[in-house]
Write an enzyme that holds these catalytic residues in place. Sequence first.
Site, PDB file in Angstrom:
ATOM      1  N   LYS A 195       0.856  -1.182   0.000  1.00 15.86           N
ATOM      2  CA  LYS A 195       0.000   0.000   0.000  1.00 15.86           C
ATOM      3  C   LYS A 195       0.894   1.234   0.000  1.00 15.86           C
ATOM      4  CE  LYS A 195      -3.567   2.411   2.614  1.00 15.86           C
ATOM      5  NZ  LYS A 195      -4.571   2.304   3.686  1.00 15.86           N
ATOM      6  N   LYS A 248      -2.148  -1.412  -3.865  1.00 11.91           N
ATOM      7  CA  LYS A 248      -3.020  -0.248  -3.775  1.00 11.91           C
ATOM      8  C   LYS A 248      -2.203   1.028  -3.832  1.00 11.91           C
ATOM      9  CE  LYS A 248      -6.018   2.022  -0.568  1.00 11.91           C
ATOM     10  NZ  LYS A 248      -6.550   2.082   0.746  1.00 11.91           N
TER      11      LYS A 248
HETATM   12  C1  PBG Z   1      -7.488   3.220   5.607  1.00 15.17           C
HETATM   13  C2  PBG Z   1      -7.723   3.178   4.151  1.00 15.17           C
HETATM   14  C3  PBG Z   1      -7.537   4.182   3.191  1.00 15.17           C
HETATM   15  C4  PBG Z   1      -8.038   3.666   1.988  1.00 15.17           C
HETATM   16  C5  PBG Z   1      -8.468   2.381   2.238  1.00 15.17           C
HETATM   17  N1  PBG Z   1      -8.247   2.086   3.573  1.00 15.17           N
HETATM   18  C6  PBG Z   1      -7.081   5.561   3.312  1.00 15.17           C
HETATM   19  C7  PBG Z   1      -5.704   5.883   3.664  1.00 15.17           C
HETATM   20  O1  PBG Z   1      -4.840   5.032   3.862  1.00 15.17           O
HETATM   21  O2  PBG Z   1      -5.466   7.083   3.793  1.00 15.17           O
HETATM   22  C8  PBG Z   1      -8.097   4.398   0.675  1.00 15.17           C
HETATM   23  C9  PBG Z   1      -9.146   3.927  -0.276  1.00 15.17           C
HETATM   24  C10 PBG Z   1      -9.451   4.844  -1.394  1.00 15.17           C
HETATM   25  O3  PBG Z   1      -8.805   5.903  -1.593  1.00 15.17           O
HETATM   26  O4  PBG Z   1     -10.388   4.534  -2.139  1.00 15.17           O
HETATM   27  N2  PBG Z   1      -6.200   3.077   6.040  1.00 15.17           N
END
Ligand code: PBG
Length: 324
Positions: A195, A248
Amino acid sequence: MDYPDLRMRRLRRTETLRRMVRETVLTPDDFIYPLFVREGKGVRNPIASMPGQFQLSVDETVKAAREAWGLGVPAVILFGIPDHKDAVGSGAYAADGIVQRAVQALKSALPELCVITDVCLCEYTDHGHCGVIENGDVANDATVELLAREAVSHAVAGADIVAPSDMMDGRIAALRCALDDDGFDQIPVMAYAAKFASSFYGPFRDAAESPPQFGDRRSYQMDAANGDEAVREVELDIREGADMVMVKPALPYLDVIRRVKDTFGYPTAAYNVSGEYAMVHAMDKLGWGDGRGLMMESLVSIKRAGADMILTYFAPEAARVLGE
Ligand code: PBG
């Protein structure tokens, strides 16, 4: 054979020919639909930066999931927006928390629907970070303990898969161990394994009301420049017991999806995130592109790159297009 004997355009001449040689075919089975759950009844708050997406109360969440299921979408992933936030995100692991109640309602209304829960603290902490804060930064090991509690509370509520999105070190092993200890050895872990710290999460932070109140997430989410490190992150999560791995965001990281799929051959998910969704809508709205074409091309590209599952806000809309 070379040109002029070889002519690549021969097989592109008609739609039927193009259908016959198409390599990648999307189906609604590929999609996982993210939903934002909040308190109340009959609540459908539009999310300004994500046209067509809403913060939903539990009853409306069930309706939205039923619609997606009816279109052939097999799974949803839930994000909670609690009424009260605190320093340790206690709403995240409360037995009667918003996600826990939504899971119960979904599993009783739609027993076959696969209900995935996002396991993270950022939506539940008053400071908006994905863990507890010590000395101005997120404390890894203390956070991991809370994430394990959160995952178990989701499993107790009936979640089919838990998906930690925090990027703490060692959390997959901790979740697996806690789930097994509590009798949930059949509940898979979908790890947000690679991520990245991404500007494409902007609209999500509006949707989930979870922007960090100070600093940013770069001490735990990955640097956009690092592909080798992404492979190492995925390898670690697999060693710790992840059943499925995720990359992601999706579109800016198609190379990473391909490397992860080729290297490990694991069930691989990609998250077509909020900013990727917003971008398509913005182009469509400005008259700079055709939204439907942009949507389907984005999704097929993510699958072509190697994703077996795509988390996408387009899930019902794309499933409808595929059903036509
Ligand atoms: C929580 C999380 C996030 C997303 C999914 N889980 C936000 C972040 O890490 O700031 C982002 C999903 C999206 O942008 O569609 N940690």
